[in-house]
Design a protein around this motif. Structure first.
Motif, PDB file in Angstrom:
ATOM      1  N   UNK A 161      36.696 -44.133 -54.338  1.00  0.00           N
ATOM      2  CA  UNK A 161      35.024 -44.088 -54.507  1.00  0.00           C
ATOM      3  C   UNK A 161      34.928 -42.509 -54.376  1.00  0.00           C
ATOM      4  N   UNK A 162      35.591 -41.690 -53.541  1.00  0.00           N
ATOM      5  CA  UNK A 162      35.274 -40.372 -53.581  1.00  0.00           C
ATOM      6  C   UNK A 162      35.700 -39.654 -54.718  1.00  0.00           C
ATOM      7  N   UNK A 163      36.596 -40.037 -55.800  1.00  0.00           N
ATOM      8  CA  UNK A 163      36.960 -39.536 -56.897  1.00  0.00           C
ATOM      9  C   UNK A 163      35.839 -39.775 -57.896  1.00  0.00           C
ATOM     10  N   UNK A 164      35.372 -41.030 -57.793  1.00  0.00           N
ATOM     11  CA  UNK A 164      34.284 -41.650 -58.732  1.00  0.00           C
ATOM     12  C   UNK A 164      32.956 -40.551 -58.592  1.00  0.00           C
ATOM     13  N   UNK A 165      32.740 -40.532 -57.082  1.00  0.00           N
ATOM     14  CA  UNK A 165      31.458 -39.824 -56.742  1.00  0.00           C
ATOM     15  C   UNK A 165      31.615 -38.311 -57.434  1.00  0.00           C
ATOM     16  N   UNK A 166      32.525 -37.835 -56.998  1.00  0.00           N
ATOM     17  CA  UNK A 166      32.706 -36.304 -57.509  1.00  0.00           C
ATOM     18  C   UNK A 166      32.870 -36.270 -59.016  1.00  0.00           C
ATOM     19  N   UNK A 167      33.551 -37.119 -59.497  1.00  0.00           N
ATOM     20  CA  UNK A 167      33.681 -36.973 -61.166  1.00  0.00           C
ATOM     21  C   UNK A 167      32.056 -37.402 -61.673  1.00  0.00           C
ATOM     22  N   UNK A 168      31.199 -38.077 -61.291  1.00  0.00           N
ATOM     23  CA  UNK A 168      29.849 -38.331 -61.625  1.00  0.00           C
ATOM     24  C   UNK A 168      28.990 -37.134 -61.537  1.00  0.00           C
TER      25      UNK A 168
END
Length: 311
Positions: A161-168
């Motif tokens: 979830x954290x990687x998804x958030x940062x990527x977005x």
């Protein structure tokens, strides 16, 4: 959009894309001072963009943790021990730190190029590139350290979830612009990005795609080869058979962003990866391969069966 089978770049152009940044500069110095300065500025920008990207990634991960877990959560990922060890490992100097945000370093080299003092310009470039290399590696390790702390505190689902958030908030915002560009423009950009990542690359062309073979990735590949996942830094290894590892753990913590930022989110949005990145298996250091299909929407499913588990 290029027709299937149409070759877009000559062998000479592909060789030029494959050569190291210093060779790009040496070649440019044989031309006009203006063109040589433009080449140097492009190389300098590629180095700085990668370093700045690490900082943005850390900031967005901290934002995610703060929003989810508050100040106590932020404190949980606040250890600087790995950063201190990384600084020692890579030999970061006070001059690196003080010069990091000083544009006059690059301006000085541009001035040497304009004056025709190529020997001094190349010597100064070598010093600047070495400084960027040390900063790059420490910032890269800071990202991996923060991700390691997220993973160890809350597990692989929250890490994803954290990687998804940062990527977005960062890299994925560039995706619509990138895939809309001509293939020959994209491959030049992606090759330049890999050079800014201190990677040795070879660029080839097929009927349908450009392939960038990265002989040792400047991020997780060199982290593995430098022992950062052992006693040196003790960065986390994601052991689970999880979407982060394409269901085939273990994987270095840094490498887990590939599944999220380049496969799962792009496939949700466009149906295909962005682009197809084949990393080494397990804890291998390399090489890896980036395949940029000339028509991104026509990326064949067999090109990423290794990720979906269907092949």
């Amino acid at each position: 959009m290029a027709e299937s089978g149409e070759r877009l770049l000559s062998q000479q152009e592909l060789a030029r894309l494959s050569q190291p940044p210093r060779a790009d500069l040496v070649e440019a110095l044989a031309g006009s001072p203006e063109a040589a300065v433009d080449t140097f500025r492009r190389i300098d920008r590629a180095y700085r963009n990668f370093i700045d990207g690490f900082g943005a990634w850390i900031a967005q991960t901290q934002r995610f943790v703060t929003d989810r877990y508050g100040a106590d959560g932020l404190a949980t990922i606040g250890s600087s021990d790995d950063a201190y060890r990384s600084t020692l490992l890579h030999g970061l100097t006070d001059e690196d730190v003080t010069g990091r945000h000083q544009p006059d370093r690059a301006d000085h080299i541009a001035g040497l190029i304009e004056s025709g003092d190529h020997e001094a310009a190349l010597a100064a470039f070598d010093d600047l590139a070495a400084s960027y290399h040390r900063i790059h590696d420490v910032e890269r390790d800071r990202v991996a350290s923060v991700l390691s702390q997220v993973y160890r505190a809350w597990g692989p689902d929250v890490l994803e979830e954290s990687i998804r958030f940062a990527g977005e908030q960062t890299l994925l915002g560039w995706m619509p612009h990138d895939v809309a560009r001509p293939a020959e423009v994209r491959v030049r950009q992606w090759a330049g990005m890999q050079k800014g990542n201190f990677a040795d690359i070879t660029v080839t062309e097929t009927d349908d795609a450009f392939v960038i073979t990265v002989h040792l990735c400047g991020t997780c590949g060199r982290q593995v080869s430098d022992g950062c996942y052992g006693d040196t830094l003790d960065l986390a290894v994601v052991a689970e058979d999880h979407p982060l590892t394409f269901g085939r753990g273990p994987a270095p913590i840094y490498r887990t962003h590939v599944s999220v930022m380049h496969f799962w989110v792009p496939m949700e949005r466009t149906g295909v990866p962005w682009p197809v990145i084949q990393c080494p298996k397990g804890m291998d250091a390399g090489p890896c391969r980036i395949t940029l299909y000339k028509d991104p929407a026509a990326t064949p499913p067999e090109a990423y069966e290794f990720a979906t588990g269907s092949g």
